[in-house]
Design an enzyme around this catalytic site. Structure first.
Site, PDB file in Angstrom:
ATOM      1  N   ASP A   1      11.504  -5.279  12.787  1.00 42.45           N
ATOM      2  CA  ASP A   1      10.097  -5.598  12.999  1.00 42.45           C
ATOM      3  C   ASP A   1       9.607  -4.954  14.291  1.00 42.45           C
ATOM      4  O   ASP A   1      10.279  -5.041  15.326  1.00 42.45           O
ATOM      5  CB  ASP A   1       9.891  -7.118  13.100  1.00 42.45           C
ATOM      6  CG  ASP A   1      10.312  -7.844  11.839  1.00 42.45           C
ATOM      7  OD1 ASP A   1      10.118  -7.274  10.756  1.00 42.45           O
ATOM      8  OD2 ASP A   1      10.834  -8.969  11.941  1.00 42.45           O
TER       9      ASP A   1
ATOM     10  N   ASP B   1       6.060 -10.739  22.268  1.00 39.71           N
ATOM     11  CA  ASP B   1       7.406 -11.096  21.803  1.00 39.71           C
ATOM     12  C   ASP B   1       8.424 -10.874  22.919  1.00 39.71           C
ATOM     13  O   ASP B   1       9.267 -11.733  23.201  1.00 39.71           O
ATOM     14  CB  ASP B   1       7.819 -10.230  20.607  1.00 39.71           C
ATOM     15  CG  ASP B   1       7.048 -10.540  19.345  1.00 39.71           C
ATOM     16  OD1 ASP B   1       6.822 -11.728  19.067  1.00 39.71           O
ATOM     17  OD2 ASP B   1       6.685  -9.590  18.628  1.00 39.71           O
TER      18      ASP B   1
ATOM     19  N   GLU C   1      15.958 -13.964  18.158  1.00 41.46           N
ATOM     20  CA  GLU C   1      15.490 -13.076  17.105  1.00 41.46           C
ATOM     21  C   GLU C   1      15.203 -11.682  17.652  1.00 41.46           C
ATOM     22  O   GLU C   1      15.301 -10.686  16.936  1.00 41.46           O
ATOM     23  CB  GLU C   1      14.209 -13.650  16.481  1.00 41.46           C
ATOM     24  CG  GLU C   1      13.666 -12.790  15.356  1.00 41.46           C
ATOM     25  CD  GLU C   1      12.372 -13.311  14.795  1.00 41.46           C
ATOM     26  OE1 GLU C   1      11.524 -12.495  14.409  1.00 41.46           O
ATOM     27  OE2 GLU C   1      12.197 -14.545  14.752  1.00 41.46           O
ATOM     28  N   GLU C   2      14.886 -11.598  18.940  1.00 42.32           N
ATOM     29  CA  GLU C   2      14.525 -10.326  19.550  1.00 42.32           C
ATOM     30  C   GLU C   2      15.719  -9.581  20.152  1.00 42.32           C
ATOM     31  O   GLU C   2      15.553  -8.505  20.713  1.00 42.32           O
ATOM     32  CB  GLU C   2      13.466 -10.545  20.636  1.00 42.32           C
ATOM     33  CG  GLU C   2      12.212 -11.254  20.150  1.00 42.32           C
ATOM     34  CD  GLU C   2      11.504 -10.532  19.015  1.00 42.32           C
ATOM     35  OE1 GLU C   2      11.568  -9.283  18.964  1.00 42.32           O
ATOM     36  OE2 GLU C   2      10.905 -11.216  18.168  1.00 42.32           O
TER      37      GLU C   2
ATOM     38  N   ASP D   1      13.663 -18.418  18.160  1.00 45.37           N
ATOM     39  CA  ASP D   1      12.623 -17.430  17.873  1.00 45.37           C
ATOM     40  C   ASP D   1      11.593 -17.606  18.980  1.00 45.37           C
ATOM     41  O   ASP D   1      10.906 -18.628  19.038  1.00 45.37           O
ATOM     42  CB  ASP D   1      11.996 -17.712  16.501  1.00 45.37           C
ATOM     43  CG  ASP D   1      10.922 -16.699  16.127  1.00 45.37           C
ATOM     44  OD1 ASP D   1      10.501 -15.930  17.006  1.00 45.37           O
ATOM     45  OD2 ASP D   1      10.495 -16.699  14.961  1.00 45.37           O
TER      46      ASP D   1
ATOM     47  N   LEU E   1       8.639 -16.306  19.742  1.00 40.56           N
ATOM     48  CA  LEU E   1       7.213 -16.417  19.443  1.00 40.56           C
ATOM     49  C   LEU E   1       6.990 -16.188  17.948  1.00 40.56           C
ATOM     50  O   LEU E   1       6.646 -15.094  17.514  1.00 40.56           O
ATOM     51  CB  LEU E   1       6.395 -15.435  20.281  1.00 40.56           C
ATOM     52  CG  LEU E   1       4.890 -15.701  20.320  1.00 40.56           C
ATOM     53  CD1 LEU E   1       4.585 -17.090  20.876  1.00 40.56           C
ATOM     54  CD2 LEU E   1       4.182 -14.644  21.153  1.00 40.56           C
ATOM     55  N   ASP E   2       7.173 -17.233  17.185  1.00 41.75           N
ATOM     56  CA  ASP E   2       6.979 -17.173  15.745  1.00 41.75           C
ATOM     57  C   ASP E   2       5.490 -17.028  15.435  1.00 41.75           C
ATOM     58  O   ASP E   2       4.652 -17.748  15.978  1.00 41.75           O
ATOM     59  CB  ASP E   2       7.514 -18.451  15.097  1.00 41.75           C
ATOM     60  CG  ASP E   2       7.272 -18.493  13.614  1.00 41.75           C
ATOM     61  OD1 ASP E   2       7.978 -17.779  12.887  1.00 41.75           O
ATOM     62  OD2 ASP E   2       6.365 -19.230  13.187  1.00 41.75           O
TER      63      ASP E   2
ATOM     64  N   GLU F   1      15.234 -19.886  12.722  1.00 35.99           N
ATOM     65  CA  GLU F   1      14.046 -20.495  12.126  1.00 35.99           C
ATOM     66  C   GLU F   1      14.392 -21.550  11.082  1.00 35.99           C
ATOM     67  O   GLU F   1      13.921 -22.693  11.154  1.00 35.99           O
ATOM     68  CB  GLU F   1      13.188 -19.403  11.473  1.00 35.99           C
ATOM     69  CG  GLU F   1      12.699 -18.339  12.445  1.00 35.99           C
ATOM     70  CD  GLU F   1      12.036 -17.157  11.756  1.00 35.99           C
ATOM     71  OE1 GLU F   1      10.971 -16.728  12.232  1.00 35.99           O
ATOM     72  OE2 GLU F   1      12.581 -16.649  10.749  1.00 35.99           O
TER      73      GLU F   1
END
Length: 283
Positions: free
Chosen positions: A41, A47, A70-71, A89, A91-92, A232
């Protein structure tokens, strides 16, 4: 240092993180970075900055052995003697910040090893008109940021046996016939559509309104689903089941039965009241 004290340290850290990220969202750069995350992504600058805020605060905790974001491509060691792994996560729903939708952060706290059976707490924050924090250990508690910068307890959250909301994701042209039929049947029964595209805010709404269904099925372009298991899906599965609801991947009896085999593993997922999840499982 007692177990309860360590968990309070983590909760306090997440509160501090929430306040900092909420300020960044008000005034930060909404542009895209030149990098991508581990699942390909394109990253927003928000993010990356949110991830840095979380990493820097969690690094202060001796009770945390490692963090998984996630990053980030791989886990980051914090303290080899720590007992908790925090998967998050940062910043969902970040792609919705430019249209001023509510977004959030998700945290799963695992003890010892990254396994659903080792989840001991889950926390998420919602950055909307108000900043809210949901903390789940044995029950699910809602807190709200007040004018003094303190998170005040509001109430304990519980899901009813049957809800009224239907939040369903995935590209509709990719839905299976069975999923399409199930979603149509819910609308035919009077369920109301409530879907923004930010998992945190959509699941938060279903939870606060007492029930319904959130679904993100397998599709041809995402045969293993799109949402990440460790960051998540499992934290929210923990919260929903503690609130009296149920979860499934469409087949199994609980999302918490899924084994984490890869850090950035994804899965189809369904969260909701028991009535709706039974409907998903029984077709």
């Amino acid at each position: 240092m007692q177990k309860g004290y360590k968990m309070q340290e983590i909760i306090k850290a997440v509160q501090d993180i929430a306040i900092k990220i909420s300020e960044v969202l008000k005034y930060g750069d909404l542009g895209y970075a030149t990098s991508s995350n581990a699942t390909g992504d394109t990253q927003l600058k928000l993010d990356i900055l949110s991830d840095e805020i979380i990493e820097n605060r969690l690094k202060e905790l001796k009770c945390v052995s490692s963090i998984i974001s996630e990053e980030k491509e791989s886990p980051l060691l914090i303290d080899k003697d720590g007992e908790y792994i925090i998967a998050y996560d940062p910043l969902d729903g970040s792609s919705l910040v430019d249209v001023n939708f509510a977004v959030g952060s998700i945290f799963g706290i695992y003890k010892g090893a990254l396994d659903a059976k080792n989840l001991v707490a889950a926390i998420y924050t919602v950055y909307g008109p108000r900043v809210e924090l949901v903390v789940c250990q044995d029950d699910v508690r809602l807190f709200r940021l007040d004018r003094a910068g303190e998170f005040k307890f509001i109430k304990t959250l519980e899901l009813k046996e049957k809800g009224k909301l239907n939040a369903t994701g995935g590209t509709q042209k990719g839905w299976s016939d069975s999923h399409r039929s199930m979603i149509k049947s819910l609308f035919d029964d009077g369920y109301r559509l409530r879907y923004s595209g930010a998992m945190v805010s959509d699941l938060h709404q279903v939870l606060l309104k007492g029930g319904g269904l959130f679904s993100y099925p397998a599709t041809p372009d995402a045969p293993n689903g799109k949402l990440r298991l460790a960051f998540e899906v499992l934290p929210f599965a923990y919260i929903y089941e503690k609130a009296g609801g149920a979860t499934t991947n469409g087949v199994n009896s609980s999302l918490l039965d899924i084994k984490i085999e890869q850090t950035h593993q994804t899965t189809p997922c369904y969260f909701g009241s028991k009535f709706e999840i039974d409907r998903v499982r029984n077709g």
